[in-house]
Design a protein around this motif. Structure first.
Motif, PDB file in Angstrom:
ATOM      1  N   UNK A   1     -85.090-102.164  12.350  1.00  0.00           N
ATOM      2  CA  UNK A   1     -85.974-103.242  11.947  1.00  0.00           C
ATOM      3  C   UNK A   1     -87.081-103.402  12.986  1.00  0.00           C
ATOM      4  N   UNK A   2     -88.240-103.807  12.521  1.00  0.00           N
ATOM      5  CA  UNK A   2     -89.378-104.025  13.422  1.00  0.00           C
ATOM      6  C   UNK A   2     -90.005-105.376  13.093  1.00  0.00           C
ATOM      7  N   UNK A   3     -89.891-106.307  14.042  1.00  0.00           N
ATOM      8  CA  UNK A   3     -90.536-107.614  13.900  1.00  0.00           C
ATOM      9  C   UNK A   3     -90.828-108.141  15.297  1.00  0.00           C
ATOM     10  N   UNK A   4     -91.534-109.257  15.390  1.00  0.00           N
ATOM     11  CA  UNK A   4     -91.867-109.846  16.676  1.00  0.00           C
ATOM     12  C   UNK A   4     -90.633-110.567  17.200  1.00  0.00           C
ATOM     13  N   UNK A   5     -89.938-109.966  18.179  1.00  0.00           N
ATOM     14  CA  UNK A   5     -88.634-110.470  18.615  1.00  0.00           C
ATOM     15  C   UNK A   5     -88.629-111.948  19.012  1.00  0.00           C
ATOM     16  N   UNK A   6     -89.655-112.444  19.721  1.00  0.00           N
ATOM     17  CA  UNK A   6     -89.620-113.869  20.088  1.00  0.00           C
ATOM     18  C   UNK A   6     -89.612-114.823  18.896  1.00  0.00           C
TER      19      UNK A   6
ATOM     20  N   UNK B   1     -86.068-103.186  16.829  1.00  0.00           N
ATOM     21  CA  UNK B   1     -86.095-101.954  17.631  1.00  0.00           C
ATOM     22  C   UNK B   1     -87.333-101.181  17.186  1.00  0.00           C
ATOM     23  N   UNK B   2     -88.465-101.412  17.837  1.00  0.00           N
ATOM     24  CA  UNK B   2     -89.725-100.822  17.382  1.00  0.00           C
ATOM     25  C   UNK B   2     -89.782 -99.316  17.609  1.00  0.00           C
ATOM     26  N   UNK B   3     -90.804 -98.705  17.019  1.00  0.00           N
ATOM     27  CA  UNK B   3     -90.938 -97.245  17.059  1.00  0.00           C
ATOM     28  C   UNK B   3     -90.904 -96.680  18.464  1.00  0.00           C
ATOM     29  N   UNK B   4     -91.637 -97.296  19.391  1.00  0.00           N
ATOM     30  CA  UNK B   4     -91.693 -96.726  20.744  1.00  0.00           C
ATOM     31  C   UNK B   4     -90.318 -96.723  21.410  1.00  0.00           C
ATOM     32  N   UNK B   5     -89.481 -97.718  21.103  1.00  0.00           N
ATOM     33  CA  UNK B   5     -88.139 -97.739  21.676  1.00  0.00           C
ATOM     34  C   UNK B   5     -87.260 -96.676  21.026  1.00  0.00           C
TER      35      UNK B   5
END
Length: 213
Positions: free
Chosen positions: A154-159, A168-172
């Motif tokens: 999933x990719x979202x603004x963690x805060x 867990x965004x693409x770069x990670x």
């Protein structure tokens, strides 16, 4: 997360992460791994997922590991299966039934043999950032040379939202699996009607990855 956190979720039946049907991502993208029937399959943090049934129909050996004994026992009970149960240690049990093997205990210490294929739908995103690197190191050690992973993140603004599930965004993803071939198969961006957007997230996307050793 702490063991007690997940045990309490299963004990109180607060299991919104459990899907009542086979995940359509699995049925759509499993073929990207070029699976063969004799390929061994590993499913980390498997819960009582219907995905195990689907995989067992297509492979001769499917192994899961799940921290919660409640989840493992529910998996077999709900299907009216009677597994062979072996106590390996005071905190680790082995459940076996036909093509299915599930370890009830700690993912990091369960004696999982190297496998051909891995399916991770809800494991990596269930873990906070400080644990994910160790998790992936163990995952990679359980993958044979030439093995493949189907990973859902999933990719979202963690805060904007407390996990789990975590972003867990693409770069990670690419950093965690550095040295392997990482291919994004899909990015499904949520629209304004998505429940997560309606609850206040500025963005939310589900991503599907093929990772090759």
């Amino acid at each position: 997360m702490e063991h007690e956190f997940w045990e309490s979720k299963w004990a109180s039946n607060v299991i919104g992460f459990h899907l009542p049907d086979t995940n359509p991502i699995l049925t759509q993208y499993w073929s990207a791994l070029k699976p063969q029937r004799n390929d061994t399959v590993f499913v980390p943090l498997c819960g009582k997922s219907m995905d195990l049934d689907w995989l067992a129909e297509k492979h001769n050996s499917v192994t899961g590991v799940e921290l919660s004994k409640i989840a493992v026992r529910a998996f077999f009970a709900e299907r009216l299966y009677t597994p062979t149960v072996t106590a390996l240690t005071s905190t680790l049990e082995l459940y076996e039934f036909d093509e299915l093997t599930i370890y009830s205990g700690d993912y990091f210490t369960a004696p999982i043999e190297a496998t051909d294929l891995i399916y991770d739908r809800a494991a990596l995103v269930a873990l906070p950032k400080e644990v994910r690197e160790e998790y992936v190191q163990v995952l990679r050690s359980r993958l044979k040379e030439g093995g493949r992973i189907l990973l859902v993140t999933l990719d979202y603004d963690q805060p904007e939202m407390a996990g789990p599930p975590f972003s867990v965004p693409e770069e990670e993803v690419r950093s965690l699996f550095s040295g392997m071939t990482v291919t994004r198969l899909q990015r499904d961006e949520a629209d304004a009607e998505h429940p997560k957007i309606k609850k206040g997230l500025s963005r939310f996307a589900e991503e599907v990855w093929l990772i090759e050793n």
